[in-house]
Design a protein around this motif. Structure first.
Motif, PDB file in Angstrom:
ATOM      1  N   ASN A   3       0.817  -1.214   0.000  1.00 22.72           N
ATOM      2  CA  ASN A   3       0.000   0.000   0.000  1.00 22.72           C
ATOM      3  C   ASN A   3       0.849   1.262   0.000  1.00 22.72           C
ATOM      4  OD1 ASN A   3      -2.403  -1.379  -0.083  1.00 22.72           O
ATOM      5  ND2 ASN A   3      -2.551  -1.520   2.140  1.00 22.72           N
ATOM      6  N   GLN A   4       2.159   1.116   0.191  1.00 16.46           N
ATOM      7  CA  GLN A   4       3.070   2.258   0.162  1.00 16.46           C
ATOM      8  C   GLN A   4       3.039   2.874  -1.240  1.00 16.46           C
ATOM      9  OE1 GLN A   4       5.302   4.092   2.061  1.00 16.46           O
ATOM     10  NE2 GLN A   4       5.606   5.193   0.156  1.00 16.46           N
ATOM     11  N   PRO A   5       2.643   4.136  -1.364  1.00 17.26           N
ATOM     12  CA  PRO A   5       2.640   4.747  -2.697  1.00 17.26           C
ATOM     13  C   PRO A   5       4.040   4.763  -3.309  1.00 17.26           C
ATOM     14  CG  PRO A   5       1.431   6.111  -1.140  1.00 17.26           C
ATOM     15  CD  PRO A   5       2.132   5.047  -0.340  1.00 17.26           C
ATOM     16  N   LEU A   6       4.111   4.314  -4.541  1.00 13.94           N
ATOM     17  CA  LEU A   6       5.369   4.313  -5.281  1.00 13.94           C
ATOM     18  C   LEU A   6       5.413   5.425  -6.320  1.00 13.94           C
ATOM     19  CD1 LEU A   6       5.801   0.470  -5.883  1.00 13.94           C
ATOM     20  CD2 LEU A   6       6.833   1.887  -4.086  1.00 13.94           C
ATOM     21  N   VAL A   7       4.240   5.866  -6.744  1.00 17.99           N
ATOM     22  CA  VAL A   7       4.138   6.906  -7.760  1.00 17.99           C
ATOM     23  C   VAL A   7       3.342   8.070  -7.183  1.00 17.99           C
ATOM     24  CG1 VAL A   7       3.313   7.485 -10.078  1.00 17.99           C
ATOM     25  CG2 VAL A   7       4.219   5.189  -9.619  1.00 17.99           C
ATOM     26  N   GLY A   8       3.889   9.260  -7.341  1.00 20.20           N
ATOM     27  CA  GLY A   8       3.176  10.468  -6.939  1.00 20.20           C
ATOM     28  C   GLY A   8       2.661  11.174  -8.180  1.00 20.20           C
ATOM     29  N   ILE A   9       1.346  11.346  -8.250  1.00 18.98           N
ATOM     30  CA  ILE A   9       0.724  12.087  -9.351  1.00 18.98           C
ATOM     31  C   ILE A   9       0.442  13.488  -8.824  1.00 18.98           C
ATOM     32  CG2 ILE A   9      -1.238  12.235 -10.926  1.00 18.98           C
ATOM     33  CD1 ILE A   9      -1.638   9.188 -10.479  1.00 18.98           C
ATOM     34  N   VAL A  10       1.049  14.468  -9.456  1.00 17.23           N
ATOM     35  CA  VAL A  10       0.916  15.852  -8.996  1.00 17.23           C
ATOM     36  C   VAL A  10       0.340  16.682 -10.135  1.00 17.23           C
ATOM     37  CG1 VAL A  10       2.102  17.813  -7.975  1.00 17.23           C
ATOM     38  CG2 VAL A  10       2.965  15.498  -7.564  1.00 17.23           C
ATOM     39  N   MET A  11      -0.735  17.401  -9.831  1.00 13.51           N
ATOM     40  CA  MET A  11      -1.374  18.229 -10.851  1.00 13.51           C
ATOM     41  C   MET A  11      -1.455  19.662 -10.375  1.00 13.51           C
ATOM     42  SD  MET A  11      -5.030  16.444 -10.246  1.00 13.51           S
ATOM     43  CE  MET A  11      -4.209  15.017  -9.539  1.00 13.51           C
ATOM     44  N   ARG A  56      11.380  10.946  -2.102  1.00 15.16           N
ATOM     45  CA  ARG A  56      12.148   9.692  -1.996  1.00 15.16           C
ATOM     46  C   ARG A  56      12.123   9.138  -0.569  1.00 15.16           C
ATOM     47  NH1 ARG A  56      17.023   8.381  -5.404  1.00 15.16           N
ATOM     48  NH2 ARG A  56      17.331   6.201  -4.914  1.00 15.16           N
ATOM     49  N   GLN A  57      12.331   9.974   0.411  1.00 15.81           N
ATOM     50  CA  GLN A  57      12.341   9.490   1.792  1.00 15.81           C
ATOM     51  C   GLN A  57      10.960   9.008   2.230  1.00 15.81           C
ATOM     52  OE1 GLN A  57      13.867  13.243   3.300  1.00 15.81           O
ATOM     53  NE2 GLN A  57      12.127  13.432   4.678  1.00 15.81           N
ATOM     54  N   ARG A  58       9.905   9.458   1.541  1.00 18.67           N
ATOM     55  CA  ARG A  58       8.560   8.977   1.837  1.00 18.67           C
ATOM     56  C   ARG A  58       8.237   7.703   1.066  1.00 18.67           C
ATOM     57  NH1 ARG A  58       5.067  12.109  -0.144  1.00 18.67           N
ATOM     58  NH2 ARG A  58       6.405  13.610  -1.167  1.00 18.67           N
ATOM     59  N   GLY A  59       9.188   7.191   0.284  1.00 18.33           N
ATOM     60  CA  GLY A  59       9.013   5.920  -0.407  1.00 18.33           C
ATOM     61  C   GLY A  59       8.568   6.006  -1.850  1.00 18.33           C
ATOM     62  N   LEU A  60       8.349   7.209  -2.350  1.00 10.07           N
ATOM     63  CA  LEU A  60       7.983   7.339  -3.756  1.00 10.07           C
ATOM     64  C   LEU A  60       9.180   7.001  -4.634  1.00 10.07           C
ATOM     65  CD1 LEU A  60       5.855  10.612  -3.601  1.00 10.07           C
ATOM     66  CD2 LEU A  60       5.016   8.283  -3.898  1.00 10.07           C
ATOM     67  N   ARG A  61       8.900   6.460  -5.820  1.00  6.23           N
ATOM     68  CA  ARG A  61       9.981   6.091  -6.743  1.00  6.23           C
ATOM     69  C   ARG A  61       9.918   6.861  -8.053  1.00  6.23           C
ATOM     70  NH1 ARG A  61      10.397   0.115  -6.151  1.00  6.23           N
ATOM     71  NH2 ARG A  61      11.888   0.210  -7.837  1.00  6.23           N
TER      72      ARG A  61
END
Length: 165
Positions: A3-11, A56-61
């Motif tokens: 459930n750890q988000p790997l992708v951040g979608i920013v609009m 990155r430190q929050r786990g996003l890739r």
């Protein structure tokens, strides 16, 4: 996947969500956890910089930045993170997104942003490209991507047109 988000979608605006919804749905269909945020390079610059610098430190890739008009969001994100940043230009009222596309593809050397097509096609492809990058280290995800592509091929080959042999 976890459930750890790997992708951040920013609009840049909530008006971008109807286009980016297909990005989120594509990631969900592959089981890739993601998060979506509204952050503006111009109206919330400090929040956008904070988001990128802590991603990155929050786990996003991977980050996907989408904006219209001047479309600086993806570049601002890329300037503050070493993560891959993918850009999706939003269709615009006056120039149909060409202004956004040109802003995004003209990043200076040393601050890379991978830019996709304007609108929904770009949003889907940004999600699929994210899946492909994540699949490099995830055999299960690689299998899902291979199956998806095989299904796409089968659908095209199954189509027939009247009058063609």
């Amino acid at each position: 996947m976890s459930n750890q988000p790997l992708v951040g979608i920013v609009m840049g605006s909530d008006s971008d969500w109807p286009v980016l919804r297909v990005c989120a749905e594509t990631l969900k269909n592959f089981g890739v956890s993601h998060e979506a945020r509204i952050l503006s390079a111009h109206r919330t610059p400090d929040a956008a910089l904070e988001y990128a610098s802590t991603a990155r430190q929050r786990g996003l890739r991977i980050l996907i930045g989408a904006a219209g008009g001047a479309a600086h969001l993806a570049g601002v994100l890329a300037a503050k993170t070493e993560l891959p940043v993918l850009a999706v230009p939003m269709p615009s009222k006056h120039l149909q997104g060409l202004d956004s596309l040109l802003s995004m593809v003209q990043m200076p050397g040393g601050v890379p942003v991978a830019t996709f097509a304007i609108g929904e096609a770009g949003a889907i492809n940004a999600a699929l490209f994210s899946v492909a990058m994540l699949a490099l280290g995830d055999a299960e995800l690689a299998d899902k991507l291979r199956d998806f592509r095989a299904q796409q091929t089968a659908k095209v080959l199954a189509k027939t047109l009247p009058g063609l042999p």
